[in-house]
Design an enzyme around this catalytic site. Structure first.
Site, PDB file in Angstrom:
ATOM      1  N   THR A 121      36.497  27.682  43.296  1.00 24.29           N
ATOM      2  CA  THR A 121      37.660  28.445  43.756  1.00 24.29           C
ATOM      3  C   THR A 121      38.093  27.874  45.103  1.00 24.29           C
ATOM      4  OG1 THR A 121      36.828  30.393  42.627  1.00 24.29           O
ATOM      5  CG2 THR A 121      38.477  30.754  44.347  1.00 24.29           C
ATOM      6  N   LEU A 156      34.876  33.141  34.686  1.00 25.99           N
ATOM      7  CA  LEU A 156      33.703  33.822  34.103  1.00 25.99           C
ATOM      8  C   LEU A 156      33.186  34.904  35.047  1.00 25.99           C
ATOM      9  CD1 LEU A 156      30.961  32.783  35.701  1.00 25.99           C
ATOM     10  CD2 LEU A 156      31.290  30.770  34.294  1.00 25.99           C
ATOM     11  N   GLY A 263      31.106  43.794  45.701  1.00 27.44           N
ATOM     12  CA  GLY A 263      30.317  42.804  46.441  1.00 27.44           C
ATOM     13  C   GLY A 263      30.306  41.516  45.648  1.00 27.44           C
ATOM     14  N   CYS A 266      32.139  36.428  45.010  1.00 27.02           N
ATOM     15  CA  CYS A 266      33.542  36.036  44.816  1.00 27.02           C
ATOM     16  C   CYS A 266      34.558  36.956  45.487  1.00 27.02           C
ATOM     17  CB  CYS A 266      33.839  35.929  43.323  1.00 27.02           C
ATOM     18  SG  CYS A 266      32.954  34.567  42.552  1.00 27.02           S
TER      19      CYS A 266
END
Ligand SMILES: NC(=O)c1ccc[n+]([C@@H]2O[C@H](COP(=O)([O-])OP(=O)(O)OC[C@H]3O[C@@H](n4cnc5c(N)ncnc54)[C@H](O)[C@@H]3O)[C@@H](O)[C@H]2O)c1
Length: 440
Positions: A121, A156, A263, A266
């Site tokens: 990311t 995912l 939490g 990510c």
């Protein structure tokens, strides 16, 4: 296809293994020699349902290998996936050093045509940085070798990662290079036999899509948490409200559960990183700033309720805590609400006895031999003599406890349910004082 996965963490290992599962020849690289040693010895360094069997099967078939050798990894894959960490830097921006290091390694060593794919990311503009990094290394070597950079963000979920990857809702690819697009389309074809879910867009939109998805999900959670706290004050039941709004197809039921805050590795970092990008471009995201503020406060809500009931001095108190992982079916405790709750209880003098089905080793690693935390062998053992039970993670095995036995074990029949797992009336009928999130 010959694929190199750079970074063998939650995303790299799952992605690499799933690509091998459909017949590709995958080499997974990591700089962490301990991880690679565990994998080489037949183990799996993370907990993810279904992963271990799939790793074993593909290693045995010779389609999945692991290495710390950068030369071998660059030589192996015509497709080079970058799946390294992008942790938050001190200012909230995504730390890009691992991504850039991976790009540099490719540029320094590549001999033939490569398609480089950002799966980590990463902030908008990263594919251009990766492109420039590789180009600079090639120029320094005085060679011209064609390559393309694409963005392929990963959606995912930890805890259901293998299933998500094998049956994706969508595969987003950001690229302008026709060869890269065709290669990725062919690579993903086995994962969308049912219907086409391959979305091609420009690179920047693909990079932003990943942040937009996580920001939206985090927003839904904070929205519900804020309403739950209001419901508490209004003596309304947020569970009824959840059903009342979730039934509207424009809203839907997903991600409407109030609790002790989000939490994991990510949401917190991606919400921060998107705000950082927005600030850089002179467009601060006021909504997302509020989402983050609500979440930080929500991690304290359960402790606040406990203090209201037991008083702010908890010295001499023992609190049983169920659930350490940031969500069920994972051992991941990065930014887990349990950590904030344990620290807050300890700061007021309490001793915490915790149980988690999977994350206890991770808790040992994080808390070491902290005197205020001990780990119990079972959920009920954690409750022996405790002054209250605090439920933090909604593991299935916590959903329907033997309340009579629980009452015998606890020193006082107090349940603080941070995930609204139980029906308040039933728990009260069993002789407990019950405190949920937005329930009465
Ligand atoms: N965990 C998730 O649920 C999830 C979901 C979607 C996207 N992502 C994103 O995917 C990326 C990876 O996340 P993760 O959870 O797998 O992280 P992780 O920390 O589990 O794994 C990253 C791995 O990369 C390795 N690494 C670092 N630098 C390297 C290098 N130069 N060469 C080879 N290996 C290197 C690290 O040792 C580590 O094992 C992040 O950007 C994350 O935001 C994560």
């Amino acid at each position: 296809m010959k694929i190199t996965m750079i970074g063998t963490g939650y995303v790299g290992l799952v992605t690499g293994t799933c690509f091998a599962e459909v017949g590709n020849d995958v080499l997974c690289l990591d700089v962490d020699a301990r991880k690679i040693a565990i994998l080489d010895e037949g183990g799996v360094p993370i907990h993810e349902p279904g992963l271990e069997a799939m790793v074993k099967r593909n290693v045995a078939a010779g389609r999945l290998r692991f290495t710390t050798d950068v030369d071998a990894s660059v030589a192996h894959g015509a497709l080079q996936f970058i799946a390294v960490g992008t942790p938050p830097d001190e200012d909230g921006s995504a730390d890009m050093q691992y991504v850039i290091e991976a790009a540099r390694n490719i540029g320094k060593r590549m001999q033939g045509v490569k398609v480089v794919v950002d799966k980590s990311t990463v902030p908008v503009g990263t594919a251009e940085r990766v492109q420039a990094t590789i180009a600079a290394e090639l120029a320094a070597r005085g060679v011209t070798i064609p390559f393309a950079v694409a963005s392929n963000p990963e959606f995912l979920k930890e805890g259901a990662a293998v299933e998500d990857f094998m049956k994706p809702d969508r595969v987003v690819v950001g690229a302008s290079d026709e060869h890269a697009i065709a290669t990725l389309r062919a690579l993903y074809a086995p994962f969308m036999r049912n219907h086409e879910r391959f979305l091609v867009m420009d690179v920047r939109s693909a990079e932003l899509t990943k942040y937009a998805a996580n920001a939206m999900l985090a927003t839904r959670i904070s929205f519900m948490n804020e309403l739950a706290n209001l419901a508490d004050r209004l003596s309304a039941d947020i569970e009824m409200v959840r059903q009342g709004i979730g039934s509207d197809p424009r809203i839907g039921y997903h991600f409407l559960y109030p609790g002790v805050g989000y939490g994991g590795s990510c949401f917190p970092k991606d919400v921060k990183a998107l705000q950082y990008t927005a600030d850089q471009f002179g467009h601060p995201l006021t909504l997302l700033a509020a989402v983050e503020r609500v979440n930080d406060a929500q991690k304290h809500v359960l402790v606040d309720k406990l203090i209201e009931r037991l008083g702010s001095d908890l010295s001499g108190r023992t609190i049983a805590l169920w659930g350490l992982a940031f969500k069920p079916n994972t051992d991941d405790m990065r930014e887990a609400p349990s950590r904030v709750i344990i620290e807050a209880l300890a700061a007021r003098g309490a001793r915490v006895v915790a149980y988690d089905p999977i994350a206890m080793d991770e808790a040992r690693r994080i808390f070491g031999s902290a005197p205020y935390l001990s780990l119990a062998k079972s959920p009920l053992a954690a409750c022996d003599g405790a002054d209250a039970l605090v439920v933090v993670t909604e593991w299935k095995e916590f959903r329907s406890p033997d309340f009579d036995e629980l009452k015998r074990r606890l020193a006082a029949p107090l349940v603080f349910d941070g995930r609204n797992l139980y029906a308040p009336a039933e728990v009260r009928a069993a002789g407990f004082e019950y405190f949920g999130i937005g329930r009465h």
